[in-house]
Design an enzyme around this catalytic site. Structure first.
Site, PDB file in Angstrom:
ATOM      1  N   ILE A  33       3.621  -3.373   1.663  1.00 46.75           N
ATOM      2  CA  ILE A  33       2.297  -2.964   1.185  1.00 46.75           C
ATOM      3  C   ILE A  33       1.612  -4.080   0.399  1.00 46.75           C
ATOM      4  O   ILE A  33       0.379  -4.212   0.429  1.00 46.75           O
ATOM      5  CB  ILE A  33       2.365  -1.649   0.359  1.00 46.75           C
ATOM      6  CG1 ILE A  33       0.993  -1.003   0.283  1.00 46.75           C
ATOM      7  CG2 ILE A  33       2.941  -1.864  -1.025  1.00 46.75           C
ATOM      8  CD1 ILE A  33       0.420  -0.592   1.603  1.00 46.75           C
ATOM      9  N   SER A  54       9.293 -11.503  -7.234  1.00 44.09           N
ATOM     10  CA  SER A  54       9.980 -10.812  -6.154  1.00 44.09           C
ATOM     11  C   SER A  54      11.335 -11.491  -6.008  1.00 44.09           C
ATOM     12  O   SER A  54      11.432 -12.704  -6.176  1.00 44.09           O
ATOM     13  CB  SER A  54       9.163 -10.936  -4.854  1.00 44.09           C
ATOM     14  OG  SER A  54       9.323  -9.817  -4.021  1.00 44.09           O
ATOM     15  N   ARG A  55      12.375 -10.695  -5.726  1.00 48.94           N
ATOM     16  CA  ARG A  55      13.718 -11.280  -5.720  1.00 48.94           C
ATOM     17  C   ARG A  55      13.897 -12.295  -4.601  1.00 48.94           C
ATOM     18  O   ARG A  55      14.590 -13.287  -4.766  1.00 48.94           O
ATOM     19  CB  ARG A  55      14.768 -10.165  -5.571  1.00 48.94           C
ATOM     20  CG  ARG A  55      14.761  -9.167  -6.717  1.00 48.94           C
ATOM     21  CD  ARG A  55      15.522  -7.931  -6.348  1.00 48.94           C
ATOM     22  NE  ARG A  55      15.074  -7.419  -5.053  1.00 48.94           N
ATOM     23  CZ  ARG A  55      15.613  -6.406  -4.406  1.00 48.94           C
ATOM     24  NH1 ARG A  55      16.639  -5.776  -4.935  1.00 48.94           N
ATOM     25  NH2 ARG A  55      15.143  -6.017  -3.240  1.00 48.94           N
ATOM     26  N   LYS A  94       1.954   4.158  -5.515  1.00 49.42           N
ATOM     27  CA  LYS A  94       2.424   5.538  -5.500  1.00 49.42           C
ATOM     28  C   LYS A  94       3.803   5.589  -4.867  1.00 49.42           C
ATOM     29  O   LYS A  94       4.087   4.690  -4.054  1.00 49.42           O
ATOM     30  CB  LYS A  94       1.457   6.461  -4.764  1.00 49.42           C
ATOM     31  CG  LYS A  94       0.968   5.993  -3.402  1.00 49.42           C
ATOM     32  CD  LYS A  94       1.891   5.686  -2.276  1.00 49.42           C
ATOM     33  CE  LYS A  94       2.760   6.814  -1.784  1.00 49.42           C
ATOM     34  NZ  LYS A  94       3.516   6.405  -0.550  1.00 49.42           N
ATOM     35  N   ASP A 108       7.526  10.402   0.425  1.00 46.18           N
ATOM     36  CA  ASP A 108       6.813   9.132   0.205  1.00 46.18           C
ATOM     37  C   ASP A 108       5.451   9.162   0.905  1.00 46.18           C
ATOM     38  O   ASP A 108       4.420   8.929   0.260  1.00 46.18           O
ATOM     39  CB  ASP A 108       7.670   7.938   0.660  1.00 46.18           C
ATOM     40  CG  ASP A 108       6.928   6.631   0.479  1.00 46.18           C
ATOM     41  OD1 ASP A 108       7.030   6.020  -0.585  1.00 46.18           O
ATOM     42  OD2 ASP A 108       6.200   6.235   1.424  1.00 46.18           O
TER      43      ASP A 108
HETATM   44  P1  NAP Z   1       9.011  -2.722   0.921  1.00 49.36           P
HETATM   45  O1  NAP Z   1       8.448  -3.307   2.177  1.00 49.36           O
HETATM   46  O2  NAP Z   1      10.467  -2.387   0.874  1.00 49.36           O
HETATM   47  O3  NAP Z   1       8.605  -3.722  -0.242  1.00 49.36           O
HETATM   48  C1  NAP Z   1       8.994  -3.538  -1.581  1.00 49.36           C
HETATM   49  C2  NAP Z   1       9.432  -4.874  -2.127  1.00 49.36           C
HETATM   50  O4  NAP Z   1       9.864  -4.678  -3.468  1.00 49.36           O
HETATM   51  C3  NAP Z   1      10.618  -5.461  -1.370  1.00 49.36           C
HETATM   52  O5  NAP Z   1      10.194  -6.313  -0.334  1.00 49.36           O
HETATM   53  C4  NAP Z   1      11.395  -6.169  -2.438  1.00 49.36           C
HETATM   54  O6  NAP Z   1      11.087  -7.568  -2.431  1.00 49.36           O
HETATM   55  C5  NAP Z   1      10.927  -5.570  -3.758  1.00 49.36           C
HETATM   56  N1  NAP Z   1      12.002  -4.817  -4.437  1.00 49.36           N
HETATM   57  C6  NAP Z   1      12.287  -4.867  -5.758  1.00 49.36           C
HETATM   58  N2  NAP Z   1      13.302  -4.062  -6.052  1.00 49.36           N
HETATM   59  C7  NAP Z   1      13.694  -3.508  -4.907  1.00 49.36           C
HETATM   60  C8  NAP Z   1      14.719  -2.590  -4.596  1.00 49.36           C
HETATM   61  N3  NAP Z   1      15.537  -2.104  -5.536  1.00 49.36           N
HETATM   62  N4  NAP Z   1      14.846  -2.215  -3.314  1.00 49.36           N
HETATM   63  C9  NAP Z   1      14.030  -2.699  -2.356  1.00 49.36           C
HETATM   64  N5  NAP Z   1      13.035  -3.581  -2.609  1.00 49.36           N
HETATM   65  C10 NAP Z   1      12.869  -3.978  -3.879  1.00 49.36           C
HETATM   66  O7  NAP Z   1       8.247  -1.375   0.535  1.00 49.36           O
HETATM   67  P2  NAP Z   1       6.686  -1.058   0.726  1.00 49.36           P
HETATM   68  O8  NAP Z   1       6.471  -0.361   2.009  1.00 49.36           O
HETATM   69  O9  NAP Z   1       5.880  -2.243   0.429  1.00 49.36           O
HETATM   70  O10 NAP Z   1       6.535   0.069  -0.396  1.00 49.36           O
HETATM   71  C11 NAP Z   1       6.484  -0.246  -1.765  1.00 49.36           C
HETATM   72  C12 NAP Z   1       5.717   0.842  -2.474  1.00 49.36           C
HETATM   73  O11 NAP Z   1       4.411   0.908  -1.901  1.00 49.36           O
HETATM   74  C13 NAP Z   1       6.324   2.250  -2.308  1.00 49.36           C
HETATM   75  O12 NAP Z   1       6.199   2.971  -3.496  1.00 49.36           O
HETATM   76  C14 NAP Z   1       5.491   2.876  -1.210  1.00 49.36           C
HETATM   77  O13 NAP Z   1       5.402   4.285  -1.330  1.00 49.36           O
HETATM   78  C15 NAP Z   1       4.142   2.238  -1.467  1.00 49.36           C
HETATM   79  N6  NAP Z   1       3.286   2.222  -0.270  1.00 49.36           N
HETATM   80  C16 NAP Z   1       3.760   1.772   0.926  1.00 49.36           C
HETATM   81  C17 NAP Z   1       2.950   1.839   2.064  1.00 49.36           C
HETATM   82  C18 NAP Z   1       3.406   1.353   3.415  1.00 49.36           C
HETATM   83  O14 NAP Z   1       2.692   1.559   4.397  1.00 49.36           O
HETATM   84  N7  NAP Z   1       4.542   0.703   3.553  1.00 49.36           N
HETATM   85  C19 NAP Z   1       1.660   2.350   1.965  1.00 49.36           C
HETATM   86  C20 NAP Z   1       1.176   2.735   0.718  1.00 49.36           C
HETATM   87  C21 NAP Z   1       2.008   2.681  -0.380  1.00 49.36           C
HETATM   88  P3  NAP Z   1      12.227  -8.587  -2.932  1.00 49.36           P
HETATM   89  O15 NAP Z   1      13.434  -8.314  -2.102  1.00 49.36           O
HETATM   90  O16 NAP Z   1      11.619  -9.937  -2.699  1.00 49.36           O
HETATM   91  O17 NAP Z   1      12.451  -8.264  -4.389  1.00 49.36           O
END
Ligand code: NAP
Length: 308
Positions: free
Chosen positions: A15, A37-38, A91, A169
């Protein structure tokens, strides 16, 4: 405050790349000065492995925007608030109600802005729907939110862990819209959820709610292949209103469906800048409260094991 809000972006995942970075780049009131970011880093923007290192690095930050998964965000937000920074949260805002309640209190005591965002509320048809529904009698509401976890959340193991919300989610987006547009409060009556064997969060959930005298149902499914569905149908004394595509399409009785422009994340950042300028916070807990209630009341069944 100087010309732009000096912003740090935390959690460079899906996101952050899909929505936050373009919205920040397009808003002159923000300067992206560093990330945390890690594993991930951006070209030409200083990056740090975690928020403590980001805060300590001396970038004269004003604010951070947290795009990490909800479990773990409390510690990040708390560190930022303690450092006197304004905070914008993806969120769902935290892993638990107690965490977000505490963050709101800490932000208030510290005098910084806390913005718990609900991006789906910024979809183009949501505000027109809210205005059309005001003053009408609501007879029934049907929420159907069905998407393919493998398509939209590839490899995101965290989403099925404790504090990951599972199908809530995406489902909480529907609840964020419903709690905003329905004239009467939304109350949970009962719930069922199906958690795959060996996981902690559901892939399917069904909610029975009420809003005034209206029955409100929600059908959440994370295993929907083929056409994806993010719809809310509302029967009223003036006919049926339908919101489609997550709040992008509005259909009013006797009128053709109209698709409204999508500017969810630009609107979120504009609102964050306005809140910071006004010295205010925005933490609406109603969508989260319903999910928390669902975990409290739900009859649970175990589904087949799931792998991405
Ligand atoms: P994601 O692709 O997994 O990205 C989250 C990032 O946070 C990871 O790439 C990771 O980067 C970092 N991170 C830090 N601590 C972590 C942990 N314990 N486990 C996993 N990753 C961790 O997730 P996302 O889809 O972007 O979603 C993140 C948030 O945005 C959620 O709350 C989700 O509900 C919200 N959201 C997502 C979307 C969507 O379409 N995907 C839409 C609207 C809102 P590093 O490994 O570099 O630390």
């Amino acid at each position: 405050m100087a010309a732009g809000i000096r912003l740090g972006l935390v959690g460079i995942g899906k996101i952050a790349r899909d929505q936050h970075l373009p919205a920040i780049a397009a808003d002159a009131r923000f300067d992206l000065v560093a990330t945390a970011s890690r594993h991930a880093q951006l070209d030409a923007v200083p990056g740090y492995p975690d928020i403590a290192a980001l805060i300590a690095a001396g970038h004269d930050l004003d604010a951070v925007s947290l795009c990490t998964p909800p479990d773990g965000r409390y510690d990040q937000a708390r560190a930022a608030i303690d450092a006197g920074l304004h905070v914008m949260l993806e969120k769902p805002p935290a892993a638990t109600m107690s965490e977000i309640v505490d963050l709101a209190e800490r932000a208030r005591a510290k005098g910084v802005t806390l913005f718990a965002t609900w991006h789906s509320r910024e979809a183009g048809a949501v505000e027109p729907a809210r205005q059309w529904l005001a003053g009408k009698r609501i007879d029934a509401v049907r929420i159907v939110w069905k998407e393919d976890i493998r398509r939209w959340h590839p490899g995101q193991e965290w989403i099925l862990a404790a504090g990951g919300f599972g199908v809530f989610d995406p489902g909480i987006n529907a609840l964020s819209i419903a709690t905003l547009i329905l004239p009467e409060p939304l109350l949970l009556a009962s719930a069922r959820m199906e958690v795959p064997e060996g996981r902690q969060a559901p892939l399917k959930a069904w909610l029975e709610m009420r809003s005034g005298a209206a029955r409100v149902t929600a059908d959440f499914d994370f295993l929907q292949t083929g056409p994806q569905t993010w719809d809310i149908e509302i029967d009223t004394d003036a006919g049926q209103l339908r919101l489609g595509l997550g709040g992008s399409i509005l259909q009013l009785p006797g009128e053709p469906a109209q698709e409204l422009p999508n500017a969810e994340y630009p609107r979120l950042y504009a609102r964050f800048a306005d809140l910071v300028a006004a010295g205010q916070s925005d933490v609406d807990l109603r969508p989260f409260t319903l999910v928390s209630d669902a975990f409290l009341l739900a009859e649970r069944t175990t589904g087949a094991p799931f792998s991405f």
